[in-house]
Design an enzyme around this catalytic site. Structure first.
Site, PDB file in Angstrom:
ATOM      1  N   CYS A  56       0.830  -1.218   0.000  1.00  0.00           N
ATOM      2  CA  CYS A  56       0.000   0.000   0.000  1.00  0.00           C
ATOM      3  C   CYS A  56       0.861   1.263   0.000  1.00  0.00           C
ATOM      4  O   CYS A  56       1.516   1.571   0.999  1.00  0.00           O
ATOM      5  CB  CYS A  56      -0.915  -0.054   1.227  1.00  0.00           C
ATOM      6  SG  CYS A  56      -1.836   1.455   1.542  1.00  0.00           S
ATOM      7  N   CYS A  93      -0.027   3.837   2.635  1.00  0.00           N
ATOM      8  CA  CYS A  93       0.377   3.323   3.948  1.00  0.00           C
ATOM      9  C   CYS A  93       1.846   3.654   4.213  1.00  0.00           C
ATOM     10  O   CYS A  93       2.218   4.025   5.326  1.00  0.00           O
ATOM     11  CB  CYS A  93       0.184   1.808   4.027  1.00  0.00           C
ATOM     12  SG  CYS A  93      -1.522   1.254   3.891  1.00  0.00           S
TER      13      CYS A  93
END
Length: 104
Positions: free
Chosen positions: A31, A34
Site C-alpha cells: 500500500c 500506507c
C-alpha cells in the site's frame, strides 16, 4: 519511540493497556499511501512519545483484528483514548493535520 507492531488480539489488548493516546494503524506492505503515512506516524511517535503510542497491524497478517475494527480500506487509523475507540481516519493524512485531529 513507541511504534509497536502486533499480530494477535492478545498482543493488541496488552498494548491497549496504557494511559497514552493510542493510534491504531492498519496497513499492508503493498500500500503506497500506507508507506507515506508510516513516515508521519514515525514523526508523531518521535515528537510525542510521552503522549502517544502507535500500534501497527498488518491487515494481511492479522485479518481477524482488521475485521474486528471493520477495516474496509487502508490505510485505516483509529484513535483509542481511555479504551474508547473513535471514528476511523481513512487514507493518508499529513503530519500537521493528524496532529490536530489527535489534539496534541
Amino acid at each position: 519511540m513507541s511504534v509497536v507492531h502486533v499480530t494477535t488480539k492478545k498482543e493488541l489488548s496488552e498494548h491497549l493497556k496504557t494511559k497514552k493516546i493510542v493510534l491504531l494503524n492498519f496497513w499492508a506492505e503493498w500500500c503506497g499511501p500506507c508507506k507515506m503515512l508510516a513516515g508521519v506516524l514515525n514523526q508523531l511517535s518521535e515528537e510525542f512519545s510521552s503522549k502517544i503510542k502507535i500500534i501497527k497491524v498488518n491487515v494481511e497478517k492479522s485479518p481477524d483484528i482488521a475485521a474486528e475494527f471493520k477495516v474496509m480500506g487502508i490505510p485505516h487509523s483509529r484513535l483509542i483514548i481511555h479504551n474508547k475507540s473513535y471514528e476511523p481516519i481513512v487514507g493518508y493524512v499529513p503530519f500537521e493535520q493528524l496532529k490536530q485531529m489527535i489534539g496534541i
